[in-house]
Motif scaffolding. Structure first.
Motif, PDB file in Angstrom:
ATOM      1  N   THR A 131      50.043 -16.481 -42.719  1.00 14.40           N
ATOM      2  CA  THR A 131      48.978 -16.394 -41.714  1.00 14.40           C
ATOM      3  C   THR A 131      47.714 -17.037 -42.239  1.00 14.40           C
ATOM      4  OG1 THR A 131      49.914 -14.321 -40.941  1.00 14.40           O
ATOM      5  CG2 THR A 131      47.675 -14.794 -40.277  1.00 14.40           C
ATOM      6  N   LEU A 132      47.389 -16.742 -43.507  1.00 13.81           N
ATOM      7  CA  LEU A 132      46.195 -17.315 -44.107  1.00 13.81           C
ATOM      8  C   LEU A 132      46.316 -18.835 -44.180  1.00 13.81           C
ATOM      9  CD1 LEU A 132      45.199 -14.928 -47.032  1.00 13.81           C
ATOM     10  CD2 LEU A 132      43.910 -15.397 -44.973  1.00 13.81           C
ATOM     11  N   ASN A 133      47.437 -19.303 -44.609  1.00 10.22           N
ATOM     12  CA  ASN A 133      47.630 -20.750 -44.736  1.00 10.22           C
ATOM     13  C   ASN A 133      47.571 -21.425 -43.362  1.00 10.22           C
ATOM     14  OD1 ASN A 133      47.800 -20.853 -47.503  1.00 10.22           O
ATOM     15  ND2 ASN A 133      50.029 -20.593 -47.530  1.00 10.22           N
ATOM     16  N   SER A 134      48.059 -20.774 -42.354  1.00  6.13           N
ATOM     17  CA  SER A 134      48.050 -21.392 -41.032  1.00  6.13           C
ATOM     18  C   SER A 134      46.658 -21.306 -40.383  1.00  6.13           C
ATOM     19  CB  SER A 134      49.095 -20.768 -40.126  1.00  6.13           C
ATOM     20  OG  SER A 134      48.754 -19.427 -39.877  1.00  6.13           O
ATOM     21  N   SER A 135      45.898 -20.238 -40.615  1.00 10.63           N
ATOM     22  CA  SER A 135      44.603 -20.078 -39.978  1.00 10.63           C
ATOM     23  C   SER A 135      43.445 -20.443 -40.897  1.00 10.63           C
ATOM     24  CB  SER A 135      44.432 -18.665 -39.461  1.00 10.63           C
ATOM     25  OG  SER A 135      44.430 -17.765 -40.526  1.00 10.63           O
ATOM     26  N   LEU A 136      43.691 -20.674 -42.139  1.00 11.02           N
ATOM     27  CA  LEU A 136      42.633 -20.975 -43.097  1.00 11.02           C
ATOM     28  C   LEU A 136      42.373 -22.498 -43.088  1.00 11.02           C
ATOM     29  CD1 LEU A 136      40.825 -19.534 -45.136  1.00 11.02           C
ATOM     30  CD2 LEU A 136      42.522 -20.039 -46.871  1.00 11.02           C
ATOM     31  N   ASN A 137      41.147 -22.820 -42.835  1.00 15.59           N
ATOM     32  CA  ASN A 137      40.751 -24.226 -42.908  1.00 15.59           C
ATOM     33  C   ASN A 137      39.722 -24.339 -44.018  1.00 15.59           C
ATOM     34  OD1 ASN A 137      38.472 -23.186 -41.748  1.00 15.59           O
ATOM     35  ND2 ASN A 137      38.966 -23.956 -39.707  1.00 15.59           N
ATOM     36  N   HIS A 159      37.598 -21.261 -45.813  1.00 17.33           N
ATOM     37  CA  HIS A 159      37.906 -21.139 -47.236  1.00 17.33           C
ATOM     38  C   HIS A 159      36.607 -21.130 -48.029  1.00 17.33           C
ATOM     39  CE1 HIS A 159      40.385 -21.263 -50.764  1.00 17.33           C
ATOM     40  NE2 HIS A 159      39.994 -22.495 -51.130  1.00 17.33           N
ATOM     41  N   LEU A 160      35.677 -22.008 -47.728  1.00 13.27           N
ATOM     42  CA  LEU A 160      34.398 -22.073 -48.432  1.00 13.27           C
ATOM     43  C   LEU A 160      33.567 -20.814 -48.166  1.00 13.27           C
ATOM     44  CD1 LEU A 160      33.416 -25.799 -47.933  1.00 13.27           C
ATOM     45  CD2 LEU A 160      34.082 -24.685 -50.054  1.00 13.27           C
ATOM     46  N   ARG A 161      33.576 -20.305 -46.937  1.00 16.75           N
ATOM     47  CA  ARG A 161      32.834 -19.081 -46.626  1.00 16.75           C
ATOM     48  C   ARG A 161      33.396 -17.891 -47.380  1.00 16.75           C
ATOM     49  NH1 ARG A 161      32.282 -17.989 -40.472  1.00 16.75           N
ATOM     50  NH2 ARG A 161      33.933 -19.469 -40.261  1.00 16.75           N
ATOM     51  N   THR A 162      34.705 -17.773 -47.520  1.00 13.94           N
ATOM     52  CA  THR A 162      35.350 -16.663 -48.224  1.00 13.94           C
ATOM     53  C   THR A 162      34.991 -16.723 -49.695  1.00 13.94           C
ATOM     54  OG1 THR A 162      37.200 -16.792 -46.688  1.00 13.94           O
ATOM     55  CG2 THR A 162      37.571 -15.535 -48.693  1.00 13.94           C
ATOM     56  N   ILE A 163      34.972 -17.914 -50.243  1.00 14.51           N
ATOM     57  CA  ILE A 163      34.625 -18.062 -51.663  1.00 14.51           C
ATOM     58  C   ILE A 163      33.164 -17.695 -51.860  1.00 14.51           C
ATOM     59  CG2 ILE A 163      34.313 -19.749 -53.512  1.00 14.51           C
ATOM     60  CD1 ILE A 163      36.851 -21.143 -52.502  1.00 14.51           C
ATOM     61  N   SER A 164      32.295 -18.103 -51.000  1.00 13.29           N
ATOM     62  CA  SER A 164      30.867 -17.799 -51.131  1.00 13.29           C
ATOM     63  C   SER A 164      30.631 -16.298 -50.998  1.00 13.29           C
ATOM     64  CB  SER A 164      30.049 -18.517 -50.046  1.00 13.29           C
ATOM     65  OG  SER A 164      30.166 -19.898 -50.186  1.00 13.29           O
TER      66      SER A 164
END
Length: 189
Positions: free
Chosen positions: A160-166, A170-175
């Motif tokens: 799910t993450l791989n399909s919905s993660l752009n 990805h940058l917002r989650t890391i921040s």
């Protein structure tokens, strides 16, 4: 002598009166044996008092009989004593046998109870071991199911993450995570 013989012969011809009579047959009356016995008694009895020797013989015989009776009484008393000892020993042995029998039965009962108790303990231990084994196997099966479910859930989440993660998400989650680490660092300092 001829007169004596003639008188015996003439007596033999007398008519018998009832049951009284004279027997003139020498072989039937046995006067020869009687004369031999009287001759031996007279020959050996010369100079010896017939009543004295007979008395001595009777006294000796009486003494031997009394000795035999005394010996018999002593043997009888010894036999009675041995019999009483044997009876006492028999009673003692019978009592010991009864005691062994009672002790044996008691020992058998005690051993039987010990065997039953030890068998129950072994059965109880086996039951506990069986229950522990079943519980362990249940826990192992539950853990395996959890691991599978978790693994499938993680695979599903990754999918799910791989399909919905752009890239932007990805940058917002890391921040956001870097910001959380910074706040936690300030709290711990």
């Amino acid at each position: 002598m001829k007169n004596v013989t003639d008188s015996f012969v003439s007596l033999g011809h007398w008519p018998s009166a009832g049951s009284f009579g004279v027997n003139t047959d020498i072989l039937a009356t046995n006067p020869i044996n009687l004369s031999v016995v009287l001759g031996v008694l007279i020959f050996f009895g010369k100079g010896v008092c017939a009543s004295c020797s007979l008395s001595d013989l009777l006294d000796n015989r009486k003494e031997r009989i009394l000795n035999t009776i005394r010996n018999s009484e002593e043997l009888r008393e010894g036999a009675i004593e041995r019999l009483e000892k044997a009876r006492a020993r028999l009673r003692k042995v019978e009592m010991e046998a009864d005691q062994f029998r009672v002790n044996g039965y008691s020992e058998i009962e005690r051993e039987k109870l010990n065997l039953i108790n030890s068998t129950y303990k072994i059965l109880e231990q086996l039951e506990n071991y069986k229950n522990e084994t079943i519980y362990f196997e249940q826990q192992r099966a539950i853990n395996q199911v959890r691991q599978r479910v978790l693994q499938q859930a993680l695979q599903g989440a990754l999918g799910t993450l791989n399909s919905s993660l752009n890239n932007e998400l990805h940058l917002r989650t890391i921040s956001a995570n870097i910001g959380l680490f910074g706040v936690m660092k300030e709290i711990t300092d």
